[in-house]
Motif scaffolding. Sequence first.
Motif, PDB file in Angstrom:
ATOM      1  N   LYS A  47     -10.640   2.265   4.975  1.00  0.00           N
ATOM      2  CA  LYS A  47     -11.534   1.345   5.676  1.00  0.00           C
ATOM      3  C   LYS A  47     -11.665   1.671   7.161  1.00  0.00           C
ATOM      4  CE  LYS A  47     -10.247  -2.447   2.571  1.00  0.00           C
ATOM      5  NZ  LYS A  47      -9.578  -3.775   2.475  1.00  0.00           N
ATOM      6  N   ARG A  94      -5.023   3.544   5.340  1.00  0.00           N
ATOM      7  CA  ARG A  94      -4.586   4.013   4.024  1.00  0.00           C
ATOM      8  C   ARG A  94      -5.614   3.674   2.945  1.00  0.00           C
ATOM      9  NH1 ARG A  94       0.328   5.776   3.204  1.00  0.00           N
ATOM     10  NH2 ARG A  94       0.250   5.137   1.017  1.00  0.00           N
ATOM     11  N   GLU A  95      -6.328   2.568   3.129  1.00  0.00           N
ATOM     12  CA  GLU A  95      -7.309   2.128   2.131  1.00  0.00           C
ATOM     13  C   GLU A  95      -8.699   2.703   2.381  1.00  0.00           C
ATOM     14  OE1 GLU A  95      -7.025  -2.099   2.402  1.00  0.00           O
ATOM     15  OE2 GLU A  95      -4.936  -2.144   1.719  1.00  0.00           O
ATOM     16  N   SER A 151       0.823  -1.212   0.000  1.00  0.00           N
ATOM     17  CA  SER A 151       0.000   0.000   0.000  1.00  0.00           C
ATOM     18  C   SER A 151       0.858   1.263   0.000  1.00  0.00           C
ATOM     19  CB  SER A 151      -0.949   0.004   1.200  1.00  0.00           C
ATOM     20  OG  SER A 151      -0.275   0.365   2.393  1.00  0.00           O
ATOM     21  N   ASP A 185      -5.498  -0.564   6.691  1.00  0.00           N
ATOM     22  CA  ASP A 185      -6.927  -0.229   6.664  1.00  0.00           C
ATOM     23  C   ASP A 185      -7.128   1.276   6.550  1.00  0.00           C
ATOM     24  OD1 ASP A 185      -7.739  -2.869   6.915  1.00  0.00           O
ATOM     25  OD2 ASP A 185      -8.065  -2.757   9.083  1.00  0.00           O
TER      26      ASP A 185
END
Length: 419
Positions: free
Chosen positions: A139, A136-137, A22, A134
């Motif tokens: 979520k 960074r994405e 990521s 999570d």
Amino acid sequence: MQHCLILGGGLSGKAAERLAVSLGFSAAVLSDSPGLDADAAVAPADLVVTSPGVKPLTSPLWQAAMRRAARGECEFLSELEFGFRHWPGRVLAVTGTNGKTTTTELTAALLSAAGVDARPAGNIGYPLSDLAADLREGKLSAEALPVVEVSSFQLERCDTFAPYAAALLNLESDHIDRYAGGFGEYAAVKRRIFDRVAPENRVYGLSMDSPSPRRVTLCGEALMVDGDEVLIDLGDTALSAPHNRENLAAAVELCLRVLPAEAVLSPEFRLAVRTFHPGRHRLEAVHEAAGVRFVNDSKATNPASTVAALRSTPGMVVLLLGGLDKGMDFSPIAPFADRIRFAVLYGECRSKIAAALPPSVPTADCGMDFALAVGTAREHARSGDTVLLSPACASMDMFRDYKERGDRFTEYVRNGAEP
């Protein structure tokens, strides 16, 4: 593009790989194997991240990474350190020989009851690198507060890990096989959790000396906050056993570092304390037959945990002991000889345990046959006794982990394993 090499492919290794990808790194996961040229394997890496299960004293990859880092040719971090570097907010942390998981779960549950988006993480089974990925994405909210269970293994390659507040619950004999310096080195590694924590936010378990005044104390059966406020009567909780009192006190201390006292004394917080139950495999009553209780304490992976279980279990005990040795001292179990009706020994270090028990304790050596061990324990128990699986050892000589060991015990006692 930076190249990240991850040592060990378990949960932590996979989480580190996910975070590295990521971040735009090229990433590879590698484990020790016969014939592997460890120096050549780590040579291309700009960053090496190690999983906690990789053993410094015996892993050629770990040692090769250490040599390369010492020459300034790469960074060498633990997965915990890697995750922390990419977590922008505050973190709470919990370590100690025993009670880490319960205290982490409890702290997160109490904070959640007070409206905090608390997330149990780390050694508990969801690595901090996964939380960072999570975030960074998209979520996970940046307002989330990780409550991180930290093992000594994870602290070994940390140089910026700085929790806002941290708890050191206790220090007992464990994992001595990992440290050339024995218990002293193990304890020193554990204490690193405080290296970058403000003194007023360092929480020590009730069994330890605290350099700073405690905000949470015990007065009989009452848990007190700031000296004069009763938070709860411990008899109204599932946390009245001595070891769980220590866990609860530490959890409330951590909560007081991020919540005002009035939030900790609120009805919602008190209800969360009253309704919390420790997870499975921790003094879990799993069966009763013919007046005999069967208790699964498979999470007891060192002698101090077994001592805590014996202190919390009334009456006579038929005790199942054994598993994988970690270089530990089993002599603390001996003073409970008058409470042990019979000791059933199994697993890799059964002979070492037998040597630590006084002659007054009758024993059976069941080898590597766990079904035989459970059946033998059942055979020697009398009405009013407790058959207690509290092994004082790790499980990996015979099982995948302590959970599988506890599940097998539960299955055998409910289905009537016979010797």
